[in-house]
Design a protein around this motif. Sequence first.
Motif, PDB file in Angstrom:
ATOM      1  N   ASN A 156       9.948 -29.644  28.997  1.00 55.59           N
ATOM      2  CA  ASN A 156       8.712 -28.926  28.641  1.00 55.59           C
ATOM      3  C   ASN A 156       7.739 -29.858  27.936  1.00 55.59           C
ATOM      4  OD1 ASN A 156       9.692 -26.469  29.571  1.00 55.59           O
ATOM      5  ND2 ASN A 156      10.483 -25.853  27.576  1.00 55.59           N
TER       6      ASN A 156
ATOM      7  N   GLN B 192      13.868 -14.478  30.830  1.00 56.01           N
ATOM      8  CA  GLN B 192      13.768 -15.568  29.856  1.00 56.01           C
ATOM      9  C   GLN B 192      14.900 -16.552  30.145  1.00 56.01           C
ATOM     10  OE1 GLN B 192      11.154 -15.605  28.034  1.00 56.01           O
ATOM     11  NE2 GLN B 192      10.521 -13.479  28.243  1.00 56.01           N
TER      12      GLN B 192
ATOM     13  N   PRO C 193       5.459 -13.038  26.339  1.00 56.12           N
ATOM     14  CA  PRO C 193       6.165 -14.248  25.941  1.00 56.12           C
ATOM     15  C   PRO C 193       7.088 -14.805  27.024  1.00 56.12           C
ATOM     16  CG  PRO C 193       7.123 -12.322  24.872  1.00 56.12           C
ATOM     17  CD  PRO C 193       5.907 -11.847  25.601  1.00 56.12           C
ATOM     18  N   PHE C 194       7.240 -16.126  26.998  1.00 55.71           N
ATOM     19  CA  PHE C 194       8.184 -16.817  27.883  1.00 55.71           C
ATOM     20  C   PHE C 194       8.898 -17.891  27.068  1.00 55.71           C
ATOM     21  CE2 PHE C 194       8.939 -20.005  31.463  1.00 55.71           C
ATOM     22  CZ  PHE C 194      10.064 -19.338  31.928  1.00 55.71           C
ATOM     23  N   SER C 195      10.165 -18.077  27.397  1.00 58.21           N
ATOM     24  CA  SER C 195      10.995 -19.028  26.647  1.00 58.21           C
ATOM     25  C   SER C 195      10.517 -20.466  26.782  1.00 58.21           C
ATOM     26  CB  SER C 195      12.439 -18.928  27.151  1.00 58.21           C
ATOM     27  OG  SER C 195      12.464 -19.041  28.571  1.00 58.21           O
ATOM     28  N   ASP C 196       9.832 -20.796  27.877  1.00 59.18           N
ATOM     29  CA  ASP C 196       9.455 -22.180  28.137  1.00 59.18           C
ATOM     30  C   ASP C 196       7.975 -22.306  28.487  1.00 59.18           C
ATOM     31  OD1 ASP C 196      12.223 -23.872  28.405  1.00 59.18           O
ATOM     32  OD2 ASP C 196      12.467 -21.763  28.915  1.00 59.18           O
ATOM     33  N   PRO C 197       7.106 -22.064  27.491  1.00 59.34           N
ATOM     34  CA  PRO C 197       5.664 -22.041  27.773  1.00 59.34           C
ATOM     35  C   PRO C 197       5.086 -23.452  27.880  1.00 59.34           C
ATOM     36  CG  PRO C 197       6.057 -21.537  25.462  1.00 59.34           C
ATOM     37  CD  PRO C 197       7.400 -21.779  26.079  1.00 59.34           C
ATOM     38  N   MET C 198       5.164 -24.017  29.081  1.00 64.32           N
ATOM     39  CA  MET C 198       4.881 -25.441  29.269  1.00 64.32           C
ATOM     40  C   MET C 198       3.435 -25.853  29.061  1.00 64.32           C
ATOM     41  SD  MET C 198       7.338 -25.986  32.475  1.00 64.32           S
ATOM     42  CE  MET C 198       7.180 -24.250  32.793  1.00 64.32           C
ATOM     43  N   ALA C 199       2.500 -24.884  29.162  1.00 63.78           N
ATOM     44  CA  ALA C 199       1.089 -25.263  29.016  1.00 63.78           C
ATOM     45  C   ALA C 199       0.555 -24.950  27.621  1.00 63.78           C
ATOM     46  CB  ALA C 199       0.247 -24.550  30.070  1.00 63.78           C
ATOM     47  N   GLU C 200       1.436 -24.502  26.728  1.00 61.54           N
ATOM     48  CA  GLU C 200       0.948 -24.105  25.406  1.00 61.54           C
ATOM     49  C   GLU C 200       1.147 -25.210  24.382  1.00 61.54           C
ATOM     50  OE1 GLU C 200      -0.575 -21.439  25.752  1.00 61.54           O
ATOM     51  OE2 GLU C 200       0.472 -20.432  27.392  1.00 61.54           O
TER      52      GLU C 200
ATOM     53  N   GLN D 122       3.245 -21.689  21.335  1.00 59.52           N
ATOM     54  CA  GLN D 122       4.705 -21.826  21.483  1.00 59.52           C
ATOM     55  C   GLN D 122       5.425 -21.045  20.386  1.00 59.52           C
ATOM     56  OE1 GLN D 122       6.365 -25.866  21.752  1.00 59.52           O
ATOM     57  NE2 GLN D 122       4.395 -26.563  22.501  1.00 59.52           N
TER      58      GLN D 122
ATOM     59  N   GLN E 185       7.915 -17.749  20.490  1.00 61.01           N
ATOM     60  CA  GLN E 185       9.250 -17.703  19.882  1.00 61.01           C
ATOM     61  C   GLN E 185       9.376 -16.537  18.901  1.00 61.01           C
ATOM     62  OE1 GLN E 185       9.777 -21.724  18.390  1.00 61.01           O
ATOM     63  NE2 GLN E 185      10.344 -22.499  20.407  1.00 61.01           N
TER      64      GLN E 185
END
Lengths: 406, 275
Positions: free
Chosen positions: A183, A305, B55-62, B67, B71
Amino acid sequence: MNAPSKPNDWSAYPDAKGRFGDYGGLYVAETLMPLVLELDRAYTEAKNDPSFQSELKGYLTHYVGRPSPLYFAERLSRHLGGAKIYFKREELNHTGAHKINNCMGQILLAQRMGKTRIIAETGAGQHGVASATVTARFGLPCVVYMGAVDVARQKPNVFRMNLLGAEVRPVTSGAATLKDAMNEAMRDWVTNVDDTYYMIGTAAGPHPYPAMVRDFQAVIGTETREQIQEMEGRLPDAVVACVGGGSNAIGMFHPFLADESVKIYGVEASGHGLETDKHAASLTGGRPGVLHGNKTYLLQDEDGQILDAHSISAGLDYPGIGPEHSFLHDIGRAQYLTCTDDEALKAFQLCAELEGIIPALESAHAIAKLPQLAREIGEGGVIVLCLSGRGDKDIFTVADALGRTI
Amino acid sequence: MTKDRIDRRFAALKAEGRAAFVAYVMAGDPDAATALEIVRGLPAAGADIIELGFPFSDPMAEGPTIQRASQRALARKMTLNGTLDIVRAFREGDQDTPVILMGYLNPLVNRGFETFAKQAHDAGVDGLIVVDCPPEEADPLSDALEAEGLALIRLASPTTDDKRLPAVIRRTSGFVYYVSVAGVTGVKSADAADVAPAVERLRKASGLPVAVGFGIRTPEQAAAVARVADAAVVGSALVDEIESAAKLNENVTEKVLLKASELAKAVRSARVGTK
């Protein structure tokens, strides 16, 4: 699941959209889209350029030390009492694992594209070390993202990367392991779009990475085909490799896909056991979803998730898997087995004691399935195992698990 | 209803001669009840459109701010259903303010696009922004959303060149979201001088209003963007208020709505005298 029939032209995958059946694709933020499309163009051009291929071959021969030997593991074979076991000795490559095959290809491509800064993610540190090695060799700055948990359990590799001039950035978000490192690498890439090349370490991510990394790793299977025919006069009955993201495995498997007589086995890490929530077996214990640029099998909860993976081996500690493995799993061309932490530890010791080879904990997962496979294939049969890495980096983890002090 | 609500809102603002203020908050941050209270208060604080993150566990663009919001929300067990519940409750008291959900693809893949689109429509959602679903992969999601009258808002960025633009705006509706900086949310600052020509290009190519986000933190920046774009989106600056108020045990809703009203005021007064 609606499984497609087995294809007979394996070179048709991925298709123009980067898909292996349902899997793969290009799931990245718009900012990165032009970059991955450009990478696809540049890679296609390089792949078809004889001068690129001969330059790569030169470095693989003189710098990496290829071809790696194919070795008859005689004592282990006798001990198991079934098929003959051969090891493809990827652990003898420069930097001690198969990872350098891919890094050498990608650094030449990055240079060709005029990129001046390299970023990478790493789990066990093997890909980080290989990235730091090639960036040192070609004089480019390198930033390696590594989960803080992995930084702690793979200290020797962190030190190696530092010696090679790379900056290791510990990642503390999430479970602070490989997925979180990935990530963070993607966040760096989207922020530094002009000069930065993202050197992904496994056969996963947005197209063209899964195909490109596979192609660079396919040297493993291609050499194995030639070597086994020289040594045994025929193709093996089975090939076997451990699977995290799955780059050593797809590199071994791909050149054998069209040989229907060759059985193909991948081994996923089942950690404390599939019945627990502490494992890393995406195919066996997960279901399809989208993460890190591709559609593939993922460990996820009922709301989509992503779950934290667990394996004693940092290199297998990832909740996803390369999309081509998802495809091979669905169509049944490859079978995927699982191996617990404990089984891997036993195999690690067995290999050291019988063959004088300390394997990486990752590779030990594949070794652990040899008793079963040697029996199934039986006497007169031939199995080739991809010994993807050496285990020096793991001695602290193993000592810890065995309750010993170094 | 649905995407019509977006169209109506932009048409009304055009008549007023001003840009929209789009406020982003995360569902479940700091908890479900407070998030609902915040969303309910946003229109009165001056938000013309609400973007609600799921929410998402892996917010790659944040960036780090969102982030952490993700969480916090996941730690409080916020889910896709929980997010839709917030929208449904909001709709009981507000039939006019468009609500756009913003997040990542996997929770939607997991739900199934058709099922999700029906549920989102029933809850009163007007559109979706899905960060990791570029046009090349969007058709199945677009099909499902269009069938329910929901808009899939497309993102364009500084790296979107002329060659790529037609692909980006194909099948887009509602508005186009211009990511004004190459980077993650809430870190770099947008430069209004660079933004103006990009907005013009997108407007011309798409025939739709253009919202600008990813690099707007202050009322001054919001005003500068509102002078050239059809909407200014603020997320991380609001989420920062939520985080710090929660940490200091202050009234979270009050603090974040105060911040929203400052930003809204800046957007509303940006074009006074320039029309």
